[in-house]
Design a protein around this motif. Structure first.
Motif, short mmCIF file in Angstrom:
data_model
loop_
_atom_site.label_atom_id
_atom_site.label_comp_id
_atom_site.label_asym_id
_atom_site.label_seq_id
_atom_site.Cartn_x
_atom_site.Cartn_y
_atom_site.Cartn_z
N THR A 191 47.14 50.40 36.37
CA THR A 191 46.80 49.70 37.61
C THR A 191 45.60 48.81 37.36
N GLU A 192 45.73 47.51 37.65
CA GLU A 192 44.60 46.60 37.43
C GLU A 192 43.60 46.73 38.57
N ILE A 193 42.34 46.83 38.21
CA ILE A 193 41.26 46.97 39.19
C ILE A 193 40.18 45.94 38.90
N SER A 194 39.24 45.81 39.80
CA SER A 194 38.13 44.87 39.61
C SER A 194 37.10 45.46 38.65
N VAL A 195 36.25 44.60 38.14
CA VAL A 195 35.18 45.05 37.25
C VAL A 195 34.24 46.01 38.01
N PHE A 196 33.97 45.68 39.24
CA PHE A 196 33.09 46.53 40.05
C PHE A 196 33.68 47.92 40.23
N SER A 197 34.98 47.99 40.48
CA SER A 197 35.66 49.28 40.63
C SER A 197 35.59 50.09 39.34
N LEU A 198 35.71 49.40 38.22
CA LEU A 198 35.61 50.08 36.93
C LEU A 198 34.22 50.71 36.76
N TYR A 199 33.18 49.95 37.08
CA TYR A 199 31.82 50.47 36.96
C TYR A 199 31.62 51.69 37.85
N LYS A 200 32.17 51.63 39.06
CA LYS A 200 32.04 52.75 39.99
C LYS A 200 32.72 54.01 39.43
N LYS A 201 33.87 53.83 38.82
CA LYS A 201 34.60 54.97 38.25
C LYS A 201 33.83 55.57 37.07
N ILE A 202 33.24 54.71 36.24
CA ILE A 202 32.46 55.19 35.10
C ILE A 202 31.27 56.02 35.58
N ILE A 203 30.53 55.48 36.55
CA ILE A 203 29.35 56.17 37.06
C ILE A 203 29.72 57.50 37.72
N LYS A 204 30.79 57.48 38.51
CA LYS A 204 31.23 58.70 39.20
C LYS A 204 31.60 59.80 38.21
N ASN A 205 32.36 59.45 37.17
CA ASN A 205 32.77 60.44 36.18
C ASN A 205 31.60 60.94 35.36
N TYR A 206 30.65 60.06 35.07
CA TYR A 206 29.46 60.48 34.32
C TYR A 206 28.66 61.50 35.12
N TYR A 207 28.41 61.23 36.39
CA TYR A 207 27.61 62.15 37.22
C TYR A 207 28.35 63.45 37.51
N ASN A 208 29.67 63.43 37.42
CA ASN A 208 30.45 64.66 37.59
C ASN A 208 30.69 65.38 36.27
N HIS A 209 30.07 64.87 35.20
CA HIS A 209 30.22 65.45 33.85
C HIS A 209 31.69 65.53 33.43
#
Length: 349
Positions: free
Chosen positions: A3-21
């Motif tokens: 699924t293609e997403i925006s760059v901003f959405s990608l950054y949000k997903k990266i940050i969310k997964n990092y903080y959730n370990h």
């Protein structure tokens, strides 16, 4: 499907997964125009996953995504090159060379005595940092090395790893197999010598010997020169068409580690590395990539850096193939240049 997403959405997903370990990986395959994002989801479905294997084969990470997301690289901000890299700000940065040069000398002596034909010896450097730009570094790597696998992955126990690997370990689909024999490195105005060509031939012979155990037809492409930044490598692509679809996991386990990251003979080279290298390679010279059932596209984890956020410290790795024709100083400089390949792209405040 992705699924293609925006760059901003990608950054949000990266940050969310990092903080959730939560384990995740962001990567771009060679010459591809898209960045892919996998984050781990506890499921047992028969789906694609991203495989991360260490050098010793005793630590494996599998990232099973619920959904696969992608971003068109044309949507990325290309202005990140305005940020200075670590190398540009620290052009006089040098590392201690005595220990590694002695290791090379010992290896050459063992080769001359007939114990080995080749052994790949590696080293690492540590650099401190304060504020590191993950995003800008990743984008710089994409634009600097379009013909490499660019990856950034995270695991709670092993931290962040980022890399730009030029070497395909194995690509297989149904009855078709492709392996890259990549060995032999020069830079600048240096010319190819017997040392590089003989080192390269060792890798080719090793792969061909492995494939002799299977029934099928083989095609060996002409050896070519590939460029990764300021470095040049010899590469020979080997194709095999099996009469019957094999167990590719079996081939993978026999193939890795190849003489391009270990040496030849394999067992003696590994013994020399474990006894003398003096540190754990961990995921450096392991392999990473996509697996789907019996289909794989895996790359050696080279030109990589381990980023330890808690200690504000980075570890960069590089190695060189030692043969009877090796020059100690040139082998050391090869590792310096390989480290520079990724060090030159690191972006800090």
């Amino acid at each position: 499907m992705s699924t293609e997403i925006s760059v901003f959405s990608l950054y949000k997903k990266i940050i969310k997964n990092y903080y959730n370990h939560n384990n995740f990986v962001v990567f771009k395959k060679p010459y591809d125009k898209k960045i892919f994002f996998y984050s781990h989801y506890n499921c047992s479905l028969d789906v694609k996953f991203f495989l991360i294997q260490n050098f010793k084969h005793d630590h494996t990470i599998k990232i099973y995504p619920k959904n696969i997301y992608c971003v068109d690289i044309q949507k990325l901000d290309k202005k990140t090159n305005i940020f200075p890299s670590f190398w540009e700000k620290n052009s006089s940065f040098l590392t201690d060379s005595c220990k590694y040069k002695k290791l090379i000398k010992d290896a050459i002596e063992n080769i001359k005595k007939g114990f080995l034909k080749k052994v790949v010896l590696s080293r690492f450097i540590k650099i401190p940092f304060r504020n590191f730009y993950f995003k800008n570094t990743f984008i710089k790597l994409i634009h600097a090395y379009p013909n490499a696998l660019i990856s950034l992955w995270y695991n709670f126990h092993y931290g962040f790893w980022m890399g730009c690997s030029p070497e395909l370990l194995i690509e297989c689909h149904n009855k078709k197999l492709k392996i890259s024999a990549l060995a032999g490195t020069i830079w600048g105005s240096k010319k190819w010598t017997k040392k590089e060509t003989e080192e390269h031939k060792i890798v080719i012979k090793y792969i061909l010997h492995l494939l002799k155990s299977y029934k099928g037809s083989i095609h060996i492409e002409n050896t070519k020169i590939i460029k990764i930044g300021h470095l040049k490598h010899l590469e020979t692509l080997i194709h095999f068409l099996f009469y019957e679809e094999p167990n590719y996991y079996e081939i993978l386990n026999c193939l890795h580690p190849t003489p391009s990251i270990c040496g030849y003979p394999k067992k003696k080279s590994l013994d020399f590395i474990y006894k003398n290298e003096g540190y754990e390679r961990q995921f450096y010279t392991g392999y990473i990539g996509i697996v789907h059932q019996n289909n794989m596209e895996l790359y050696l984890n080279l030109r990589c850096v381990k980023i330890k956020e808690d200690k504000k410290e980075m570890i960069l790795y590089a190695g060189s193939g030692i043969t009877v024709d090796s020059n100690i100083y040139q082998e050391y400089m090869e590792t310096e240049n390989k480290i520079k390949n990724i060090l030159s792209q690191l972006v800090f405040k």
